[in-house]
Design a protein around this motif. Structure first.
Motif, PDB file in Angstrom:
ATOM      1  N   SER A 145      -8.541  10.893   4.563  1.00 34.05           N
ATOM      2  CA  SER A 145      -8.106   9.490   4.623  1.00 34.05           C
ATOM      3  C   SER A 145      -7.072   9.282   5.717  1.00 34.05           C
ATOM      4  O   SER A 145      -7.040   8.233   6.368  1.00 34.05           O
ATOM      5  N   MET A 146      -6.214  10.283   5.928  1.00 36.54           N
ATOM      6  CA  MET A 146      -5.244  10.188   7.017  1.00 36.54           C
ATOM      7  C   MET A 146      -5.958  10.072   8.360  1.00 36.54           C
ATOM      8  O   MET A 146      -5.602   9.246   9.210  1.00 36.54           O
TER       9      MET A 146
ATOM     10  N   ALA B 175      -5.110   5.262  -1.071  1.00 41.19           N
ATOM     11  CA  ALA B 175      -5.541   5.482   0.308  1.00 41.19           C
ATOM     12  C   ALA B 175      -6.544   4.421   0.750  1.00 41.19           C
ATOM     13  O   ALA B 175      -6.560   4.005   1.919  1.00 41.19           O
TER      14      ALA B 175
ATOM     15  N   ILE C  75       1.055   4.304  -2.759  1.00 42.74           N
ATOM     16  CA  ILE C  75       0.951   5.730  -2.421  1.00 42.74           C
ATOM     17  C   ILE C  75       2.075   6.508  -3.088  1.00 42.74           C
ATOM     18  O   ILE C  75       1.857   7.598  -3.635  1.00 42.74           O
TER      19      ILE C  75
ATOM     20  N   ASN D 166      -4.308  14.153   1.193  1.00 44.76           N
ATOM     21  CA  ASN D 166      -5.647  13.676   1.526  1.00 44.76           C
ATOM     22  C   ASN D 166      -5.772  13.570   3.046  1.00 44.76           C
ATOM     23  O   ASN D 166      -5.487  12.530   3.639  1.00 44.76           O
TER      24      ASN D 166
ATOM     25  N   GLN E 283      -7.345   4.228  -6.028  1.00 46.09           N
ATOM     26  CA  GLN E 283      -6.959   5.209  -5.015  1.00 46.09           C
ATOM     27  C   GLN E 283      -6.188   4.485  -3.913  1.00 46.09           C
ATOM     28  O   GLN E 283      -6.772   3.725  -3.124  1.00 46.09           O
TER      29      GLN E 283
ATOM     30  N   ALA F 250      -4.658   1.374   1.630  1.00 44.65           N
ATOM     31  CA  ALA F 250      -3.941   1.545   2.897  1.00 44.65           C
ATOM     32  C   ALA F 250      -4.851   1.317   4.102  1.00 44.65           C
ATOM     33  O   ALA F 250      -4.401   0.796   5.134  1.00 44.65           O
TER      34      ALA F 250
ATOM     35  N   SER G  24       0.833  -1.210   0.000  1.00 47.57           N
ATOM     36  CA  SER G  24       0.000   0.000   0.000  1.00 47.57           C
ATOM     37  C   SER G  24       0.865   1.257   0.000  1.00 47.57           C
ATOM     38  O   SER G  24       0.535   2.252  -0.654  1.00 47.57           O
TER      39      SER G  24
ATOM     40  N   ILE H  27      -0.053   9.352   3.201  1.00 43.09           N
ATOM     41  CA  ILE H  27      -1.296   9.755   2.537  1.00 43.09           C
ATOM     42  C   ILE H  27      -1.448  11.270   2.552  1.00 43.09           C
ATOM     43  O   ILE H  27      -1.832  11.893   1.559  1.00 43.09           O
TER      44      ILE H  27
ATOM     45  N   ARG I 197      -4.600  11.939  -6.441  1.00 41.24           N
ATOM     46  CA  ARG I 197      -4.741  10.913  -5.410  1.00 41.24           C
ATOM     47  C   ARG I 197      -4.917   9.513  -5.994  1.00 41.24           C
ATOM     48  O   ARG I 197      -5.170   8.566  -5.248  1.00 41.24           O
TER      49      ARG I 197
ATOM     50  N   THR J 176      -0.382  12.407  -1.156  1.00 39.69           N
ATOM     51  CA  THR J 176      -1.647  12.569  -1.883  1.00 39.69           C
ATOM     52  C   THR J 176      -2.458  13.763  -1.392  1.00 39.69           C
ATOM     53  O   THR J 176      -3.512  14.058  -1.949  1.00 39.69           O
TER      54      THR J 176
END
Length: 394
Positions: A182-183, A131, A103, A179, A129, A134, A99, A173, A119, A177
């Motif tokens: 998502s984090m 994320a 990324i 993002n 994607q 992950a 994963s 992430i 992303r 990305t």
């Protein structure tokens, strides 16, 4: 007479033993998932048909793309539900490091930009994607590590190690990305799984206090930065506190979503009758689809959807409580945490309870990678449910 009684006793023992060999399968969970996927397809068509016809020349463009991903996800769910979940432990490390490699590929020529955000990666016409990969990888990695560490997972050193395992892909992430939502989900999954393994409330009150201080510091810093022409996150926080101050800019989508919610009333305008989806609410089939549900089906429909998610999470809790081993329980808890956090954040964003950040509504928002991996996660939960003996279910 005695022989007849012995025959009855033997038959009774056989029936009892047969019952002990029967295994549980959560059909309620399965039906809820199927309904949410089907409902999501209906709402994606309803919310996207107008703009899809203008941009793609096909009102069902987004519907068919999501339909294909949903069918693939359902096949994956069925396959995973019959795959012994204990074997997933040997795939945990591969999934975790894989994963992170995915990324990193976002910054290569394989990376794909959509709506100003980079992303995704695209290979052979298929976009993924990382994320989403992950999130599942972190669930598998933490469940495997916690089971392998035993009591060491409960001391401070072990806990910090588990936090670091989740924090590395979470930071990747965010930094690669860009993002943040998502984090936050990855970190939330980590908190839920570690809490279930070691429910020492004092540790979590300390972490919660530190988290509140950090959030307050970020908000204050962002407001100060926004006043000096800061970045888009600072502007989003400022727009969250006062949407009308930037109604034509950063807060435009939020305001249009609130208009949709307010105009729906109690019972809504009727399926397909939304006005905000006619170009007023950008990308209505994505993160803001809950506002279209509110407009077309009203508060009644919105509460019905929320109740379905509550039932889904409740069934996950039942399966986790009755799982035959810690690994199965942790896998189910990780999936439950993922779903609950994502639903709460999506509804909070749409209702402007928190700053706007791109996050989809599970099973309902448009997004092929999301629905594919969510259904894969549900396959894991159903797999755990199949390992529960029927007489053990509480």
């Amino acid at each position: 007479m005695a022989g007849r009684n012995r025959g009855r006793i033997s038959a009774g023992k056989r029936r009892k033993n047969d019952k002990k060999n029967e295994y549980f399968f959560d059909y309620t969970l399965l039906f809820i998932v199927l309904f949410l996927v089907g409902f999501g397809l209906v709402m994606i068509y309803s919310s996207s048909s107008y703009m899809a016809n203008l941009k793609q020349g096909n009102p069902a463009y987004y519907f068919w793309k999501q339909f294909g991903a949903s069918v693939a996800g359902l096949v994956l769910m069925i396959v995973v539900s019959f795959y012994d979940y204990h074997r997933l432990r040997k795939w945990a490390a591969w999934g975790y490091f894989g994963s992170m490699i995915l990324i990193c590929l976002v910054k290569t020529p394989l990376g794909m930009e959509l709506n100003g955000a980079r992303r995704w990666i695209k290979v052979a016409g298929i976009s993924v994607q990382p994320a989403e990969v992950a999130k599942l990888a972190v669930i598998l990695a933490l469940a495997t590590l916690i089971c392998g560490m035993g009591n060491n997972a409960r001391n401070l050193k072990g806990m910090l190690f588990l936090v670091a395992i989740a924090a590395v892909p979470a930071l990747m992430i965010l930094l690669i990305t860009n993002n943040m939502s998502s984090m936050l989900i990855v970190l939330g999954i980590m908190v839920v799984m570690i809490f279930v393994e070691d429910y020492d409330y004092r540790k979590y009150l300390l972490f919660a206090g530190l988290g509140v201080l950090i959030v307050v510091g970020i908000v204050m810093s962002a407001l100060n930065s926004a006043g000096n022409g800061g970045g888009f996150r600072s502007q989003r926080i400022a727009a969250w506190l006062d949407p009308m101050s930037n109604s034509e800019g950063v807060a435009f989508q939020t305001i249009q979503a609130l208009y949709a919610i307010g105009s729906g009333g109690i019972f809504g305008k009727g399926l397909g009758q939304s006005m905000q989806k006619l170009g007023f609410l950008p990308e209505a089939q994505n993160d803001m689809i809950f506002s279209i549900i509110c407009e077309e089906l009203g508060l009644f429909g919105a509460f019905a959807v929320i109740i379905l998610f509550v039932m889904l999470i409740w069934r996950c809790m039942v399966i986790a409580n009755n799982a035959p081993d810690l690994f199965g329980a942790l896998l189910t808890v990780g999936v439950m945490g993922h779903l609950s956090i994502q639903v709460i954040l999506n509804v909070a964003v749409v209702t402007n309870s928190i700053p706007n950040t791109g996050i989809s509504l599970p099973f309902i928002s448009y997004g092929g990678t999301s629905v594919l991996f969510l259904l894969g996660e549900m396959g894991i939960v159903l797999n755990v449910s199949r390992s529960i003996r029927l007489y053990d279910v509480g």
